[in-house]
Design a protein around this motif. Sequence first.
Motif, PDB file in Angstrom:
ATOM      1  N   MET A  14       0.751  -1.196   0.024  1.00 52.87           N
ATOM      2  CA  MET A  14       0.069   0.050   0.026  1.00 52.87           C
ATOM      3  C   MET A  14       1.009   1.122   0.113  1.00 52.87           C
ATOM      4  O   MET A  14       1.882   1.433   0.625  1.00 52.87           O
ATOM      5  CB  MET A  14      -0.911   0.078   1.498  1.00 52.87           C
ATOM      6  CG  MET A  14      -1.674  -1.096   1.435  1.00 52.87           C
ATOM      7  SD  MET A  14      -2.843  -1.445   2.940  1.00 52.87           S
ATOM      8  CE  MET A  14      -1.639  -2.450   3.800  1.00 52.87           C
ATOM      9  N   ALA A  29      -2.803  -4.485  -8.660  1.00 52.33           N
ATOM     10  CA  ALA A  29      -3.198  -5.274  -7.802  1.00 52.33           C
ATOM     11  C   ALA A  29      -3.106  -4.708  -6.383  1.00 52.33           C
ATOM     12  O   ALA A  29      -2.264  -3.769  -6.168  1.00 52.33           O
ATOM     13  CB  ALA A  29      -2.152  -6.743  -7.806  1.00 52.33           C
ATOM     14  N   GLY A  30      -4.186  -4.832  -5.560  1.00 49.32           N
ATOM     15  CA  GLY A  30      -4.108  -4.654  -4.313  1.00 49.32           C
ATOM     16  C   GLY A  30      -2.729  -5.433  -3.404  1.00 49.32           C
ATOM     17  O   GLY A  30      -2.284  -6.122  -3.907  1.00 49.32           O
ATOM     18  N   GLY A  31      -2.361  -4.443  -2.439  1.00 45.67           N
ATOM     19  CA  GLY A  31      -1.083  -4.993  -1.678  1.00 45.67           C
ATOM     20  C   GLY A  31      -1.140  -6.325  -1.341  1.00 45.67           C
ATOM     21  O   GLY A  31      -0.113  -6.967  -1.255  1.00 45.67           O
ATOM     22  N   GLY A  32      -2.306  -6.856  -1.018  1.00 46.07           N
ATOM     23  CA  GLY A  32      -2.158  -8.252  -0.448  1.00 46.07           C
ATOM     24  C   GLY A  32      -2.350  -9.425  -1.299  1.00 46.07           C
ATOM     25  O   GLY A  32      -2.024 -10.555  -1.144  1.00 46.07           O
ATOM     26  N   ASP A  59      -8.547  -2.904  -6.797  1.00 46.27           N
ATOM     27  CA  ASP A  59      -9.517  -2.610  -5.774  1.00 46.27           C
ATOM     28  C   ASP A  59     -10.722  -1.865  -6.309  1.00 46.27           C
ATOM     29  O   ASP A  59     -11.836  -2.307  -5.704  1.00 46.27           O
ATOM     30  CB  ASP A  59      -8.621  -1.568  -5.103  1.00 46.27           C
ATOM     31  CG  ASP A  59      -7.707  -2.345  -3.929  1.00 46.27           C
ATOM     32  OD1 ASP A  59      -7.625  -3.585  -3.725  1.00 46.27           O
ATOM     33  OD2 ASP A  59      -6.449  -1.504  -3.588  1.00 46.27           O
ATOM     34  N   LEU A  82      -6.313  -2.259   7.042  1.00 52.27           N
ATOM     35  CA  LEU A  82      -4.960  -3.000   7.788  1.00 52.27           C
ATOM     36  C   LEU A  82      -4.229  -1.942   8.296  1.00 52.27           C
ATOM     37  O   LEU A  82      -3.345  -2.320   9.188  1.00 52.27           O
ATOM     38  CB  LEU A  82      -4.077  -4.193   6.772  1.00 52.27           C
ATOM     39  CG  LEU A  82      -5.022  -4.997   6.078  1.00 52.27           C
ATOM     40  CD1 LEU A  82      -4.009  -5.846   5.195  1.00 52.27           C
ATOM     41  CD2 LEU A  82      -5.542  -5.900   7.236  1.00 52.27           C
ATOM     42  N   PHE A 133     -13.196 -10.505   1.198  1.00 53.26           N
ATOM     43  CA  PHE A 133     -12.749  -9.805   0.186  1.00 53.26           C
ATOM     44  C   PHE A 133     -11.659 -10.404  -0.525  1.00 53.26           C
ATOM     45  O   PHE A 133     -11.449 -10.012  -1.701  1.00 53.26           O
ATOM     46  CB  PHE A 133     -11.962  -8.482   1.080  1.00 53.26           C
ATOM     47  CG  PHE A 133     -11.171  -7.668   0.279  1.00 53.26           C
ATOM     48  CD1 PHE A 133     -11.611  -6.631  -0.486  1.00 53.26           C
ATOM     49  CD2 PHE A 133      -9.697  -7.860   0.361  1.00 53.26           C
ATOM     50  CE1 PHE A 133     -10.765  -6.139  -1.605  1.00 53.26           C
ATOM     51  CE2 PHE A 133      -8.863  -7.048  -0.306  1.00 53.26           C
ATOM     52  CZ  PHE A 133      -9.364  -6.165  -1.340  1.00 53.26           C
TER      53      PHE A 133
HETATM   54  C1  S3P Z   1      -4.368  -4.158   0.860  1.00 51.97           C
HETATM   55  C2  S3P Z   1      -4.262  -3.211   0.058  1.00 51.97           C
HETATM   56  C3  S3P Z   1      -5.145  -2.196  -0.513  1.00 51.97           C
HETATM   57  C4  S3P Z   1      -6.655  -2.925  -0.511  1.00 51.97           C
HETATM   58  C5  S3P Z   1      -6.844  -3.560   0.859  1.00 51.97           C
HETATM   59  C6  S3P Z   1      -5.843  -4.586   1.333  1.00 51.97           C
HETATM   60  C7  S3P Z   1      -3.493  -5.064   1.493  1.00 51.97           C
HETATM   61  O1  S3P Z   1      -4.970  -1.959  -1.751  1.00 51.97           O
HETATM   62  O2  S3P Z   1      -6.695  -4.014  -1.337  1.00 51.97           O
HETATM   63  O3  S3P Z   1      -7.061  -2.404   1.833  1.00 51.97           O
HETATM   64  O4  S3P Z   1      -3.716  -6.070   2.062  1.00 51.97           O
HETATM   65  O5  S3P Z   1      -2.242  -4.595   1.462  1.00 51.97           O
HETATM   66  P1  S3P Z   1      -3.583  -0.959  -2.161  1.00 51.97           P
HETATM   67  O6  S3P Z   1      -2.338  -1.817  -2.087  1.00 51.97           O
HETATM   68  O7  S3P Z   1      -3.767  -0.502  -3.382  1.00 51.97           O
HETATM   69  O8  S3P Z   1      -3.809   0.145  -0.985  1.00 51.97           O
END
Ligand code: S3P
Length: 172
Positions: free
Chosen positions: A10, A77-80, A33, A120, A56
């Motif tokens: 993130m 992609a989202g950070g996770g 996201d 998070l 999610f």
């Molecule tokens: C997450 C990152 C977020 C989002 C969610 C969980 C993560 O996306 O998918 O809040 O687990 O790192 P960004 O990386 O675009 O902020």
Amino acid sequence: MRRVLLVGFMGSGKSTVGPLLAGELGWRFHDLDTEVEARVGRPIARIFREDGEAAFRREEDLVAREFLGRGQVVLAAGGGWPCRPGRLDSLPSGTLSVWLRVGAAAAVERIRDDATVRPLLAVPDPETRAAELLAERTRWYERADWGVDTGGVTPSDLAARIARRVRAASGE
Ligand code: S3P
């Protein structure tokens, strides 16, 4: 080369660099996201709160698989998302995965004024939490094809650098 997948923590700049890179390449940009939010009809913070993180994560992976089937796209992609076994090791051919590297302090600083709530990191000491998460996740992000540092470089310079690599890999 048919698509670029931007991964990273993130605040690493995926949603900033992504549209610039797509502009350089004449491709479309999709923030996964945002696509999850559109599909579920609720912001991510509410999905986490009402359905839980596991729900999610399921939705996030369905969306990622769908968009990884498209061509001429830059995906953020989202950070996770990359942080599960196999995710970055089984990408469709023609995908360049790029890890945007950022440290915990810089990540927290960058998202401080961002309107998007990161469940998070919605904790009393986000920097410590970010450092812990980064320590757990780095081994997953490292599986990307290419890692680039985001410190001391403008998003447009970074986008131009990635675009050069895509063109070179496409033989242009
Ligand atoms: C997450 C990152 C977020 C989002 C969610 C969980 C993560 O996306 O998918 O809040 O687990 O790192 P960004 O990386 O675009 O902020």
